[in-house]
Write a protein that holds these residues in place. Sequence first.
Motif, PDB file in Angstrom:
ATOM      1  N   SER A 220      -4.192  28.387 -29.898  1.00 21.17           N
ATOM      2  CA  SER A 220      -3.065  27.003 -29.737  1.00 21.17           C
ATOM      3  C   SER A 220      -4.676  25.843 -29.030  1.00 21.17           C
ATOM      4  O   SER A 220      -4.598  25.411 -28.840  1.00 21.17           O
ATOM      5  N   ARG A 221      -4.941  26.705 -28.343  1.00 20.79           N
ATOM      6  CA  ARG A 221      -5.838  26.780 -27.317  1.00 20.79           C
ATOM      7  C   ARG A 221      -6.778  26.211 -27.856  1.00 20.79           C
ATOM      8  O   ARG A 221      -7.654  24.823 -27.242  1.00 20.79           O
ATOM      9  N   ALA A 222      -7.514  26.840 -28.900  1.00 20.58           N
ATOM     10  CA  ALA A 222      -8.591  26.410 -29.599  1.00 20.58           C
ATOM     11  C   ALA A 222      -8.101  24.856 -30.144  1.00 20.58           C
ATOM     12  O   ALA A 222      -8.902  23.922 -29.990  1.00 20.58           O
ATOM     13  N   LYS A 223      -7.135  24.592 -30.726  1.00 20.68           N
ATOM     14  CA  LYS A 223      -6.912  23.674 -31.513  1.00 20.68           C
ATOM     15  C   LYS A 223      -6.506  22.193 -30.380  1.00 20.68           C
ATOM     16  O   LYS A 223      -6.814  21.073 -30.524  1.00 20.68           O
ATOM     17  N   ALA A 224      -5.710  22.746 -30.084  1.00 22.34           N
ATOM     18  CA  ALA A 224      -5.862  21.302 -28.361  1.00 22.34           C
ATOM     19  C   ALA A 224      -7.464  21.182 -27.788  1.00 22.34           C
ATOM     20  O   ALA A 224      -7.131  19.830 -27.755  1.00 22.34           O
ATOM     21  N   VAL A 225      -8.788  22.019 -27.813  1.00 19.57           N
ATOM     22  CA  VAL A 225      -9.728  21.643 -27.643  1.00 19.57           C
ATOM     23  C   VAL A 225     -10.093  20.408 -28.684  1.00 19.57           C
ATOM     24  O   VAL A 225     -10.827  19.262 -28.248  1.00 19.57           O
ATOM     25  N   ARG A 226      -9.798  20.826 -29.785  1.00 17.21           N
ATOM     26  CA  ARG A 226     -10.506  20.242 -31.224  1.00 17.21           C
ATOM     27  C   ARG A 226      -9.914  18.601 -30.733  1.00 17.21           C
ATOM     28  O   ARG A 226     -10.455  18.339 -31.407  1.00 17.21           O
ATOM     29  N   GLN A 227      -8.678  18.418 -30.682  1.00 20.64           N
ATOM     30  CA  GLN A 227      -7.227  17.482 -31.023  1.00 20.64           C
ATOM     31  C   GLN A 227      -8.060  17.026 -29.268  1.00 20.64           C
ATOM     32  O   GLN A 227      -8.229  15.375 -29.760  1.00 20.64           O
ATOM     33  N   LEU A 228      -8.833  17.311 -28.843  1.00 19.55           N
ATOM     34  CA  LEU A 228      -8.905  16.856 -27.771  1.00 19.55           C
ATOM     35  C   LEU A 228     -10.752  15.845 -27.190  1.00 19.55           C
ATOM     36  O   LEU A 228     -10.033  14.365 -27.747  1.00 19.55           O
ATOM     37  N   LEU A 229     -11.029  15.881 -28.344  1.00 15.02           N
ATOM     38  CA  LEU A 229     -12.672  15.421 -29.016  1.00 15.02           C
ATOM     39  C   LEU A 229     -12.289  14.612 -30.094  1.00 15.02           C
ATOM     40  O   LEU A 229     -13.283  13.797 -29.997  1.00 15.02           O
TER      41      LEU A 229
ATOM     42  N   SER B 284      -9.306  13.310 -30.864  1.00 13.74           N
ATOM     43  CA  SER B 284      -8.804  11.441 -30.083  1.00 13.74           C
ATOM     44  C   SER B 284      -9.346  11.064 -29.256  1.00 13.74           C
ATOM     45  O   SER B 284      -9.019   9.387 -29.375  1.00 13.74           O
ATOM     46  N   LYS B 285      -9.467  11.569 -27.734  1.00 12.05           N
ATOM     47  CA  LYS B 285     -10.132  10.915 -26.689  1.00 12.05           C
ATOM     48  C   LYS B 285     -12.112  10.273 -27.132  1.00 12.05           C
ATOM     49  O   LYS B 285     -11.917   9.727 -26.414  1.00 12.05           O
ATOM     50  N   TYR B 286     -12.817  11.420 -27.979  1.00 11.79           N
ATOM     51  CA  TYR B 286     -14.296  11.393 -27.292  1.00 11.79           C
ATOM     52  C   TYR B 286     -14.399  11.194 -28.462  1.00 11.79           C
ATOM     53  O   TYR B 286     -15.631  11.320 -28.473  1.00 11.79           O
ATOM     54  N   GLY B 287     -13.908  11.183 -29.523  1.00 14.35           N
ATOM     55  CA  GLY B 287     -14.358  10.011 -30.839  1.00 14.35           C
ATOM     56  C   GLY B 287     -15.697  11.004 -31.616  1.00 14.35           C
ATOM     57  O   GLY B 287     -15.963  10.399 -32.831  1.00 14.35           O
ATOM     58  N   ILE B 288     -15.158  12.066 -31.622  1.00 18.49           N
ATOM     59  CA  ILE B 288     -15.574  12.962 -32.862  1.00 18.49           C
ATOM     60  C   ILE B 288     -14.954  13.077 -34.595  1.00 18.49           C
ATOM     61  O   ILE B 288     -13.771  13.226 -33.573  1.00 18.49           O
ATOM     62  N   ASN B 289     -15.706  12.587 -35.103  1.00 15.19           N
ATOM     63  CA  ASN B 289     -15.287  12.972 -36.182  1.00 15.19           C
ATOM     64  C   ASN B 289     -14.684  15.040 -36.645  1.00 15.19           C
ATOM     65  O   ASN B 289     -14.949  15.204 -36.020  1.00 15.19           O
TER      66      ASN B 289
ATOM     67  N   ASN C 158      -7.517  18.667 -17.580  1.00 15.00           N
ATOM     68  CA  ASN C 158      -8.264  17.900 -17.199  1.00 15.00           C
ATOM     69  C   ASN C 158      -8.807  17.150 -18.016  1.00 15.00           C
ATOM     70  O   ASN C 158     -10.429  17.557 -17.734  1.00 15.00           O
ATOM     71  N   PRO C 159      -8.451  16.792 -18.842  1.00 13.12           N
ATOM     72  CA  PRO C 159      -9.194  16.447 -20.321  1.00 13.12           C
ATOM     73  C   PRO C 159      -9.887  15.127 -19.924  1.00 13.12           C
ATOM     74  O   PRO C 159     -10.778  14.743 -20.856  1.00 13.12           O
ATOM     75  N   ASP C 160      -9.752  14.943 -18.433  1.00  9.86           N
ATOM     76  CA  ASP C 160     -10.899  13.486 -18.350  1.00  9.86           C
ATOM     77  C   ASP C 160     -12.612  14.007 -17.525  1.00  9.86           C
ATOM     78  O   ASP C 160     -13.459  13.837 -17.565  1.00  9.86           O
ATOM     79  N   ASP C 161     -12.663  15.964 -17.980  1.00  5.78           N
ATOM     80  CA  ASP C 161     -13.706  16.408 -17.130  1.00  5.78           C
ATOM     81  C   ASP C 161     -14.962  15.931 -17.992  1.00  5.78           C
ATOM     82  O   ASP C 161     -14.720  15.038 -18.935  1.00  5.78           O
ATOM     83  N   ALA C 162     -15.879  15.624 -16.504  1.00  5.97           N
ATOM     84  CA  ALA C 162     -17.111  15.210 -17.479  1.00  5.97           C
ATOM     85  C   ALA C 162     -17.938  15.949 -18.392  1.00  5.97           C
ATOM     86  O   ALA C 162     -18.732  15.875 -19.296  1.00  5.97           O
ATOM     87  N   LYS C 163     -17.565  17.526 -18.432  1.00  7.34           N
ATOM     88  CA  LYS C 163     -18.335  18.580 -19.326  1.00  7.34           C
ATOM     89  C   LYS C 163     -17.617  18.349 -20.774  1.00  7.34           C
ATOM     90  O   LYS C 163     -18.676  18.487 -21.622  1.00  7.34           O
ATOM     91  N   PHE C 164     -16.382  17.719 -21.208  1.00  7.65           N
ATOM     92  CA  PHE C 164     -16.121  16.650 -22.697  1.00  7.65           C
ATOM     93  C   PHE C 164     -17.271  15.707 -22.890  1.00  7.65           C
ATOM     94  O   PHE C 164     -17.148  15.763 -24.049  1.00  7.65           O
ATOM     95  N   GLN C 165     -17.364  15.411 -22.213  1.00  5.31           N
ATOM     96  CA  GLN C 165     -18.023  13.851 -22.329  1.00  5.31           C
ATOM     97  C   GLN C 165     -19.573  14.414 -22.787  1.00  5.31           C
ATOM     98  O   GLN C 165     -19.985  13.936 -23.750  1.00  5.31           O
ATOM     99  N   GLU C 166     -20.581  14.788 -21.502  1.00  6.77           N
ATOM    100  CA  GLU C 166     -21.263  15.549 -22.304  1.00  6.77           C
ATOM    101  C   GLU C 166     -21.109  16.492 -23.601  1.00  6.77           C
ATOM    102  O   GLU C 166     -22.272  16.333 -24.463  1.00  6.77           O
ATOM    103  N   PHE C 167     -20.514  16.868 -24.215  1.00 11.13           N
ATOM    104  CA  PHE C 167     -20.726  17.988 -25.361  1.00 11.13           C
ATOM    105  C   PHE C 167     -19.881  16.643 -26.782  1.00 11.13           C
ATOM    106  O   PHE C 167     -20.999  16.555 -27.527  1.00 11.13           O
TER     107      PHE C 167
END
Length: 395
Positions: A334-343, A345-350, A292-301
């Motif tokens: 791979s799991r760690a890299k997937a979350v890093r890339q989501l933050l 590409s989708k949430y704009g973190i440098n 669930n890449p749209d989960d609110a916890k990603f945006q909060e982080f």
Amino acid sequence: MKKSLIAVSLLAALSTNAFAAEEPEYKKWIAGFVEIYKPDEEKSFNFTSYDPGYGYGVEYGFRGDGQWGGRIEYAKINLESDTALADDTANRIGADAMYFLEDDLLYIFGGIKHINMEQGGNMASLGLGKHFELAENFKLITEAAAYHDFGESWHDVSLKVGLAYAFGAKSGPKPVGDSDQDGVNDTLDQCPNTPIGARVDSKGCSIDSDGDGVLNDIDQCPNTPAGTPVGVKGCSLELDMDQDGVLDNVDKCANTPMTDKVDSDGCSVFEEVEVRETLKVLFGNNSDKIENPDDAKFQEFADFMNRFPNTSTVIEGHASAPGKADYNMSLSLSRAKAVRQLLISKYGINAARITAEGFGETQLLDTSNTVAANKINRRIEAVVTATKKEKVKRN
């Protein structure tokens, strides 16, 4: 045993200064008692040693005007010996000094005793006790005592319970003192909870030295000129508009909220506090897909990291126990890299602010190797911390 003797001695020394003297409710008592007496396991006479036994006795006690008192006692103790002695009894006689704590919470006693067993000997006694009130003139005595033999350094102990008849009670009501230490006796004090150090009148109530209508104990401007309109803190509304206790002519922050603590310049005082945000994501079996890449916890982080742009974080990947260790290490990365890339590409973190690291099965949250354990072990975790300044509130 030595440690218990030292502890009781320290308690006695500390209590001497901790409580003020007060006339006791009763001056004398006579009592009968029974006790359990346990001799030192090393104590023996003529190859005879003794097991614990039971005793009984009488005592006469008295109290002074303060918290000190004393008593004399006689006890007869029936002991069990490991040989067939004609007489296994022992006689003990002695005297104790006693110190009663405030409100008769406990008393501490110590003294000298002489005991006749197979041979006679002198002992020092030290212990704690309490007189429980049963009726107007009757007290229940409970005590625990330790005894040190001067000759052989033996240590005996005893537990005692008895019934005392108390007499010689003081006349009249208890004397009263000055509970709030304002210099006015409690019988006359109309303001019994005045803060310590506050100036009071003859009735024990705070006074208003500058006559501004605000009592000294809350007046932050105690020398306001007569006739000056003041606020709730006693400071001039004309000279201290924000009522922070700093006059306007030196106040560098003139509109400080009344809830803020201020410094000598009248400006709000701040303190550094640590804040943090955590991120935890679970993964399916043998998968590095974020369900669930749209989960609110990603945006909060992401919002937290954007709020504190100087922060960085490490995405820590983990795997469950089943499978080969080297494969689990690769999967966790791979799991760690997937979350890093989501933050990124989708949430704009440098990208420079986020790193990924895999730990495989080396940091299991649950080692039971069950279905439930494997589920919580397939995860990533990330923590980002920052410091921020917060205003200190006035007392």
